[in-house]
Motif scaffolding. Structure first.
Motif, PDB file in Angstrom:
ATOM      1  N   ASN A  82       0.818  -1.212   0.000  1.00 26.46           N
ATOM      2  CA  ASN A  82       0.000   0.000   0.000  1.00 26.46           C
ATOM      3  C   ASN A  82       0.851   1.260   0.000  1.00 26.46           C
ATOM      4  OD1 ASN A  82      -2.472  -1.323  -0.076  1.00 26.46           O
ATOM      5  ND2 ASN A  82      -2.631  -1.456   2.152  1.00 26.46           N
ATOM      6  N   LEU A  83       2.007   1.206   0.657  1.00 31.77           N
ATOM      7  CA  LEU A  83       2.897   2.362   0.643  1.00 31.77           C
ATOM      8  C   LEU A  83       3.388   2.635  -0.777  1.00 31.77           C
ATOM      9  CD1 LEU A  83       4.462   4.548   2.127  1.00 31.77           C
ATOM     10  CD2 LEU A  83       6.281   2.875   2.546  1.00 31.77           C
ATOM     11  N   TYR A 101       1.763   1.954  -3.494  1.00 34.32           N
ATOM     12  CA  TYR A 101       0.635   2.497  -4.245  1.00 34.32           C
ATOM     13  C   TYR A 101       0.400   3.967  -3.896  1.00 34.32           C
ATOM     14  CZ  TYR A 101      -0.296  -2.570  -4.445  1.00 34.32           C
ATOM     15  OH  TYR A 101      -0.191  -3.929  -4.603  1.00 34.32           O
ATOM     16  N   GLU A 102       0.581   4.311  -2.620  1.00 32.73           N
ATOM     17  CA  GLU A 102       0.330   5.686  -2.177  1.00 32.73           C
ATOM     18  C   GLU A 102       1.335   6.668  -2.768  1.00 32.73           C
ATOM     19  OE1 GLU A 102       0.364   5.509   2.041  1.00 32.73           O
ATOM     20  OE2 GLU A 102      -1.464   4.297   2.174  1.00 32.73           O
TER      21      GLU A 102
END
Length: 242
Positions: free
Chosen positions: A72-73, A75-76
């Protein structure tokens, strides 16, 4: 161990006639592949797959919560080894997140959570394909050349399982490599159908039979499926190796 003895976990079939897998079934099977990667690679702390559609990444089959956190990091911030493996169509290895400069923001954050090594492999060999598969480790320099070959081999099966999801939406983008994964999937489906009929087995047991026989004979699932189809000489059969 040579390349021919690397593990190949074949695609699960939905029906004997080679129908496309459902998205849910494919993702369940990819979860099993991620677990296999974690178990087969001695120093792997976790594994998972990033599936990317319309430039929007999602995580599939993450073995641990920290894998989702690390994904997720990426993607962020829009940057990281898994995204680069996907966008460039080639494997990405981080020997030590503590010294890595290519994706420094992500690497610094990953190092703070205890991730020190990462290896990511694209699903397919073209840039901007289906996605990427990755493994994480807690020690620097964790992954050997053999480990990298194991993950690359597992990623081939993940590409077969997940590829039809993207292809059904954008058939004009199917590459020669992806067409080959479709042929392999259909070959395995045909072989499973033969085993189901020959031994009166349900689909999951037929696939288990194929996997077991492949291991006993030292063949990949593709090789064994082709052999089963070629040996099936029953009158009126339509099963042929493509």
């Amino acid at each position: 161990m040579d390349d021919s003895s690397l593990p190949e976990i074949g695609p699960l079939v939905g029906r004997a006639q080679g129908l496309l897998l459902t998205e849910q079934t494919a993702q369940q099977a990819v979860s099993a592949l991620a677990i296999a990667a974690k178990e087969a690679i001695p120093r792997a702390l976790g594994a998972g797959v990033s599936l990317i559609r319309d430039n929007r990444p999602t995580s599939v089959g993450a073995t641990d919560a920290f894998v989702l956190q690390a994904d997720n990091l990426q993607y962020e911030i829009g940057s990281g080894p898994c995204l680069s493996a996907w966008s460039e169509g080639r494997a990405m290895l981080i020997e030590d997140t503590g010294t890595e400069q290519r994706w420094q923001t992500w690497s610094d954050a990953a190092a703070s959570t205890g991730i020190r090594s990462c290896f990511s492999v694209p699903l397919g060999q073209e840039p901007h394909g289906i996605g990427a598969m990755k493994i994480y480790a807690a020690a620097p320099g964790a992954f050997t050349v053999q480990d990298q070959k194991v993950l690359a081999n597992l990623a081939l099966s993940a590409a077969v399982l997940l590829g039809h999801i993207q292809a059904s939406d954008t058939p004009q983008r199917i590459s020669a490599t992806f067409k080959e994964t479709l042929r392999v999937r259909d070959l395995v489906a045909t072989a499973c159908g033969i085993i189901m009929e020959r031994h009166d087995l349900p689909e999951d047991e037929a696939l288990a039979h194929l996997l077991g026989e492949a291991g006993t004979e030292g063949l990949t699932l593709r090789e064994l499926a082709r052999s089963v189809v070629r040996r099936d000489s029953r009158p009126g059969t339509s099963a042929e190796a493509r």
